[in-house]
Design an enzyme around this catalytic site. Structure first.
Site, PDB file in Angstrom:
ATOM      1  N   GLN B 223       0.827  -1.204   0.000  1.00  0.00           N
ATOM      2  CA  GLN B 223       0.000   0.000   0.000  1.00  0.00           C
ATOM      3  C   GLN B 223       0.863   1.257   0.000  1.00  0.00           C
ATOM      4  O   GLN B 223       0.345   2.358  -0.099  1.00  0.00           O
ATOM      5  CB  GLN B 223      -0.903   0.010   1.240  1.00  0.00           C
ATOM      6  CG  GLN B 223      -1.874  -1.157   1.289  1.00  0.00           C
ATOM      7  CD  GLN B 223      -2.660  -1.242   2.580  1.00  0.00           C
ATOM      8  OE1 GLN B 223      -2.692  -2.287   3.228  1.00  0.00           O
ATOM      9  NE2 GLN B 223      -3.330  -0.158   2.977  1.00  0.00           N
ATOM     10  N   ARG B 373      -8.511  -1.217   8.285  1.00  0.00           N
ATOM     11  CA  ARG B 373      -9.539  -0.300   7.793  1.00  0.00           C
ATOM     12  C   ARG B 373      -9.897   0.727   8.857  1.00  0.00           C
ATOM     13  O   ARG B 373     -11.069   0.970   9.146  1.00  0.00           O
ATOM     14  CB  ARG B 373     -10.776  -1.070   7.343  1.00  0.00           C
ATOM     15  CG  ARG B 373     -11.617  -0.257   6.369  1.00  0.00           C
ATOM     16  CD  ARG B 373     -12.630  -1.054   5.595  1.00  0.00           C
ATOM     17  NE  ARG B 373     -13.292  -0.160   4.642  1.00  0.00           N
ATOM     18  CZ  ARG B 373     -14.001  -0.550   3.604  1.00  0.00           C
ATOM     19  NH1 ARG B 373     -14.138  -1.814   3.347  1.00  0.00           N
ATOM     20  NH2 ARG B 373     -14.574   0.313   2.807  1.00  0.00           N
ATOM     21  N   CYS B 374      -8.875   1.327   9.432  1.00  0.00           N
ATOM     22  CA  CYS B 374      -9.134   2.335  10.450  1.00  0.00           C
ATOM     23  C   CYS B 374      -7.908   3.194  10.596  1.00  0.00           C
ATOM     24  O   CYS B 374      -6.797   2.746  10.407  1.00  0.00           O
ATOM     25  CB  CYS B 374      -9.538   1.643  11.752  1.00  0.00           C
ATOM     26  SG  CYS B 374      -8.510   1.896  13.175  1.00  0.00           S
ATOM     27  N   GLU B 743     -13.320   4.298   6.026  1.00  0.00           N
ATOM     28  CA  GLU B 743     -13.145   3.599   7.291  1.00  0.00           C
ATOM     29  C   GLU B 743     -14.252   3.873   8.295  1.00  0.00           C
ATOM     30  O   GLU B 743     -14.438   3.095   9.228  1.00  0.00           O
ATOM     31  CB  GLU B 743     -11.780   3.953   7.862  1.00  0.00           C
ATOM     32  CG  GLU B 743     -10.718   3.560   6.850  1.00  0.00           C
ATOM     33  CD  GLU B 743      -9.324   3.911   7.290  1.00  0.00           C
ATOM     34  OE1 GLU B 743      -8.421   3.180   6.921  1.00  0.00           O
ATOM     35  OE2 GLU B 743      -9.148   4.906   8.000  1.00  0.00           O
TER      36      GLU B 743
END
Ligand SMILES: Cc1cc2nc3c(=O)[nH]c(=O)nc-3n(C[C@H](O)[C@H](O)[C@H](O)COP(=O)(O)OP(=O)(O)OC[C@H]3O[C@@H](n4cnc5c(N)ncnc54)[C@H](O)[C@@H]3O)c2cc1C
Lengths: 291, 789
Positions: B223, B373-374, B743
């Site tokens: 990523q 996802r945060c 998110e």
């Protein structure tokens, strides 16, 4: 997730498959739908040197009623039960069961014969076949023999099949009038094996008395179980709430679950109790609707 | 916003443009790391430890090497020869690449086999003989902190315990005073379990070292390709890998969710193998390896306390946390924030006093602490506050919606200074909750619940009114290994008026190829269909810190707008030249400059672009390109209000989510359809830990659910019908008024679900149930509370 090397054999005659089994003995495994065997091979739990694929053998995939029996070829895919009119009209228990197995992709491959032959107490068909009082037909070097379902599951992942035998067909007494069935399963998510499940098949006589009843239990013991005491409690009776409640309790007593990720033994017993009652009630409803 | 500013043809912000990338994805034409095939490429597979904690007595590679097609077996000893057997984590901790003497968690990499194909490599793995001497693992962080616990990180000189760090923020004293003075105090232990990112694509790479050019190219599931390039240069500089000779390519990625930010040992081993052998080496994890060995998320044990007045005014919040980091701190937080953005834990409420402290420990479990996802530990913080607010409501006998309304930071309070030091940019919390309540029919549901309770039926309503903090981040506070967390856009307008733009971020399903083009279309009037977006190749894209923590729109999205503004400045000069007007007399309107007062005297951006290459004013550089590195002045603070309704089976404990309404506010929206998609995905990834997912270990540190048969991912069958809607409160400091979004739902959904289940059972004396809330757990509650039906 990659199995060690093995040899792939695909006979197109049953007799050829049996002689291959005889030739390779312990080193060989029958490959049906592959959805229990191949995962085990990928994890290197099962290490066959020869895979004998029986999907090319004709005459093992059928589904018909004949001479008072429902006959299911061992290579019938779960999806073919789901799609069969005969099954959905007369054998709601089998329809329920097929629908509760895994997911559509798995059901397109998985076979009814494999589901029994694997001897996994978590599989769903064994309990259904127990409730339906099925007989299993197997073919070996000395011809064929029939095994009653209660004698088929002998131990954890072990069946009465010899390693030179092939399961060819399942025979079920045709459902009489005024009969009904249901499969009730609790799973953690779709595609999961049962935390507990109960299969029920029953039939009434003209006077509303339960003539025959079968109750099979999934994944609450080392082998698929029959709840004799719950069956005995209802057979010959006109069912009412208290009889049904007591049958649930008796089925819970008959099972032998263990603690695992799906829950404690006590939880599973409680589920068997509740699911037995639900399965009986729905079976009754369905039989009355059918009559 | 009152509808899109641009036409459908231009396709700027606010248009539901279909995702450009989907054309290849839905045709199976995406190009992922595993699709890379190079001439002479070898394959790697990894020997992993069956034990959570053991001494390695010997590794015998003879049988593996004897298999035809096996080229090498790489062990810790081999890597030690190049001083590559250890690496730093992103949190400046240290991690073995391959062990030389001890394994610290089950499934840890022990050796790697390099072979002609993937099958031979797997057979080679089976043939490597490792002799272990198992030791008693420390699995529970509360055991790890005991005085007589064995010290796990004996590799760290002078280390006498398993403590990693202590972190605190807020005013302890003032908070304590507020607690002393408060009418009511509620306390709850809340555990957020260890879970795992389960992206469709596992991790892997193809490392290709060219011994002639001395150049290393790595296709990699990352990523953050640019940061990876720098890290590789820093850790492998001593073996001759210099940053200009390193090229990291992040091709299509099948989901990242934070799990593809860290550097895993497998990448390093593959790179080292390629350098040593001189051939390309491919490594792709299988599903179980990914689940068992790669970085986990969450695993926070929180003691949460909230003080309030009898009238329900929240006075003070205090949270003490024990963080289990496993073998090493391999989180991927900004350097100054070992607990990420946990200090957003005062949430949407005006709480004047707050203090939070945290202690992190080593255990014999896989390392990590990543932000699944945060935006770095926001999920944990939001769960803590949203749960404790419901506990307070219960204690005070107040309706949880009403109590929230009473304590919300009000719209006129923004920018709002939180007790733990954040400046919330904008928000309208009451509006979002009110909308959610109207949409779901809150009052009616409460009436229904009352009736059902009287009949002995179990129904619950749960609310979560969360505030997120995303867009890391301002350079004064935010860096990873010293590199500031800006992001970038490099924009080139071609002579025919089409464009290409490259970014330092990297989409893993977020739809950047579409949304970045829409931002540029909005700012320049060039149709978004004519703007090519590229990311992920460090040889071509400008430097940036990558995509995670909902940072792409707040940082790179802003950089796109700023780069477009630079283009417009130059375009103005060219237009003035073409129109023979003065720059000041020109006015911009989507896609063209015109002379004030005479709109027919205009030059389109396409005409201007052509002139930039064919007829540029003397004294001005030809060409039309701009680059912008955007250093955000602040974080953005998306928020939302979710309401969930559950029905619970009194016999089996099964939970059915009857309805779920999600109101999100992410400021101005670039592509409503993509936002909707992100919210659906995020809600489902919030449902997952709320009801299904947890990594479970036994006392020896063996994972008990190391495959998807037992690590339960919800499918469409388990997923309820998400009812979504948005409010729009623009960010005042972001050039587009936008905030991150992807998110929010993952962060906001779990407490809504947990609150609903607890609400259904609260009359039985239930205050909290830790997620995942399974039917079995609910059944256990029935037994404990004597409420079995
Ligand atoms: C993800 C997943 C979820 C699943 N969930 C469920 C579930 O919920 N419920 C459920 O019941 N099942 C489930 N299954 C198992 C699935 O139904 C299996 O496919 C089935 O149990 C075995 O049938 P098969 O045809 O695939 O057999 P195979 O995998 O081919 O064979 C299984 C075993 O039986 C032997 N065998 C097969 N056929 C014969 C034969 N005719 N004669 C002799 N021996 C034979 C094989 O040698 C092998 O040892 C699941 C499978 C998967 C992959």
């Amino acid at each position: 997730m990659i199995p060690p090397p093995y040899e792939y054999l695909n006979p197109n005659q049953l007799s050829e498959a049996i002689s291959l089994l005889q030739k390779h003995g312990e080193e060989a495994k029958i490959l049906a739908g592959g959805h229990s065997l191949i995962p085990a091979m990928k994890l290197r739990f099962a290490l066959p040197e020869y895979l004998i694929d029986i999907s090319g053998i004709e005459g093992m995939d059928f589904l018909r009623e004949e001479e008072g029996q429902l006959r299911i070829g061992a290579m019938s895919r779960e999806s073919s039960l789901e799609e069969s009119e005969l099954i959905s009209e007369k054998y709601p228990l089998l329809l329920d069961t097929a629908k509760m197995i895994a997911d559509p992709q798995v059901r397109n491959m998985a076979t009814v014969g494999g589901n029994l032959a694997h001897g996994d107490p978590a599989n769903d068909h064994p309990a259904a076949m127990i409730a339906l009082r099925a007989r299993v037909v197997v073919e070996g070097p000395n011809g064929s023999r029939e095994i009653g379902i209660d004698d088929f599951f002998t131990d954890f992942f072990t069946t009465a099949l010899q390693n030179n035998e092939i399961l060819t067909e399942i025979k079920i007494p045709a459902a009489p009038p005024n009969s009904g069935g249901s499969y009730q399963k609790i799973e953690r998510k779709v595609g999961d094996y049962a935390a507990a499940a109960v299969a029920c098949q029953l039939s009434f006589d003209a006077g509303g008395t339960i003539q025959q009843i079968g109750i099979g239990l999934t994944n609450v013991g080392p082998i698929p179980l029959r709840s004799n005491s719950a069956e005995d409690h209802l057979r010959g009776q006109i069912p009412d709430d208290s009889l049904i409640r007591e049958s649930g309790r008796l089925a819970a007593e008959d099972c032998d679950p263990v603690d695992d990720l799906r829950g404690s033994a006590e939880y599973k017993r409680d589920l068997v109790n509740e699911l037995t009652q639900r399965a009986i009630k729905i079976s009754i409803e369905r039989s009355e609707r059918g009559s | 916003m009152n509808g899109p500013k641009t036409s459908v043809e231009v396709g700027g912000m606010g248009h539901n443009i279909k995702r450009k990338e989907d054309a290849r994805f839905i045709r199976g034409q995406g190009k992922y790391t595993d699709d890379v095939v190079l001439p002479g490429m070898l394959h790697m597979d990894i020997v992993r430890s069956p034990y959570a904690y053991a001494k390695i007595k010997s590794i015998n590679t003879d049988n593996a090497m004897a298999i035809p097609g096996v080229h090498a077996v790489i062990t810790g000893e081999v890597l030690e020869g190049y001083n590559l057997h250890w690496m730093p984590t992103l949190m400046s901790d240290t991690q073995m690449v391959l062990p030389t003497d001890t394994v610290m968690y089950q499934s840890q990499e022990v050796a790697a086999v390099i072979a002609d194909d993937r099958y031979i490599a797997a057979d080679g793995v089976e043939a490597v003989e490792v002799e272990y001497e198992p030791m008693q693992a420390v699995v529970d962080p509360f055991k790890a902190m005991e005085a007589d616990a064995p010290v796990l990180r004996t590799d760290k000189e002078g280390k006498t315990d398993n403590h990693i760090w202590h972190w605190e923020t807020g005013d302890a004293e003032k908070t304590e005073e507020a607690f002393q003075a408060a009418d009511v105090v509620v306390k709850e232990k809340v555990y957020l379990p260890r879970i795992h990112v389960a992206s469709i694509e596992t991790c892997g790479c193809v490392a290709s070292f060219d011994p002639v050019e001395g150049k290393l190219t790595v296709w990699m599931t990352t990523q953050a390709p640019h940061a990876i390039r720098t890290v590789v240069a820093l850790v492998a500089g001593h073996v001759g890998l210099s940053e200009e000779k390193i090229r990291i390519i992040s091709p299509d990625i099948g989901g990242g969710f934070g799990g593809k930010v860290p550097v895993y040992p497998g990448y390093v081993i593959a790179i080292a193998s390629s350098v040593v052998i001189g051939k390309p080496v491919k490594w792709v994890e299988d599903r179980s390896e990914n689940l068992q060995a790669d970085s986990f998320a969450r695993d926070y044990h929180m003691d949460v306390e909230l003080a309030a007045s009898n009238s329900g005014k929240m006075e003070a919040l205090r949270i003490k946390t024990v963080a289990d980091h496993g073998y090493t701190d391999a989180a991927a937080n900004p350097s100054k924030y070992p607990a990420g953005m946990f200090s957003i834990c005062t949430g949407s409420y005006d709480i004047k006093n707050a203090f939070t402290e945290m202690d992190a420990y080593y255990t014999n479990k896989p390392p990590g602490g990543i932000a699944y996802r945060c935006s770095f530990r926001v999920t944990e913080a939001v769960h803590a506050i949203e749960r404790i607010v419901d506990v307070l409501a219960l204690k005070l006998g107040r309706d949880p919606a009403d109590l929230r309304m009473q304590n919300f930071i009000q719209p006129e309070d923004f920018p709002y200074q939180s007790a733990l030091g954040w400046e919330y940019d904008s928000g309208n919390y009451p509006r979002a909750l009110k909308l959610a309540m109207e949409k779901i029919g809150y009052e009616e549901l409460r009436r229904e619940q009352k009736e059902k309770r009287e009949r002995g039926e179990l129904m619950g309503i749960g609310i979560s009114s969360f505030t997120e903090i995303v867009g890391a981040g301002p350079s004064k506070d935010f860096d990873i290994l010293g590199i500031k967390m800006f992001d970038s856009c490099e924009l080139r307008i071609h002579p025919t008026g089409k464009a290409i733009a490259r970014f330092g971020t990297k989409s893993q399903g977020q739809g950047h190829e579409t949304t970045y083009a829409q931002i540029l279309a909005e700012e320049l009037g060039i149709p978004s269909s004519q703007i090519q977006i590229e990311e992920g190749d460090t040889d071509t894209a400008p430097y940036g810190l990558g995509t995670y923590a909902s940072r792409s729109t707040p940082t790179a999205g802003a950089a796109a707008a700023k780069a477009a503004h630079k283009i417009r400045e130059k375009a103005r000069k060219i237009a003035a030249h073409l129109l023979e007007a003065s720059e000041e007399d020109l006015e911009w309107e989507v896609g063209k400059f015109f002379v004030k007062g005479s709109p027919e005297q205009a030059k389109t951006i396409q005409e201007i672009a052509f002139a930039a290459y064919t007829n540029h004013p003397q004294g001005l550089e030809p060409g039309l390109e701009a680059t912008h590195y955007y250093d955000p002045p602040n974080m953005t603070f998306p928020f939302g209000s979710y309401i969930c309704v559950v029905d619970i089976d009194r016999k089996t404990g099964e939970i059915k989510i009857r309805r779920f309404v999600a109101i999100d506010d992410c400021g101005n929206i670039i592509n409503p359809m993509i936002v909707e998609g992100q919210i659906h995905g995020g809600l489902t990834q919030g449902l997952a830990p709320a009801m299904y997912e947890e990594l479970i270990y036994d006392e020896q540190g063996n994972i008990l659910n190391g495959s998807f048969m037992d690590y339960l991912l919800p499918t469409s069958v388990e997923t309820p019908n998400w009812e979504t809607e948005q409010t729009i409160t623009p960010s005042p400091h972001h050039p587009l008024g936008a905030k991150g979004v992807a998110e929010s739902p993952t962060v906001g959904a779990p407490p809504a679900i947990a609150n609903a289940v607890v609400d259904a059972l609260s009359h039985l004396g239930v205050e909290n149930i830790d997620i995942p809330i399974t039917p079995f757990k609910v059944w256990q509650v029935f037994q404990e509370k004597g409420a079995a039906a």
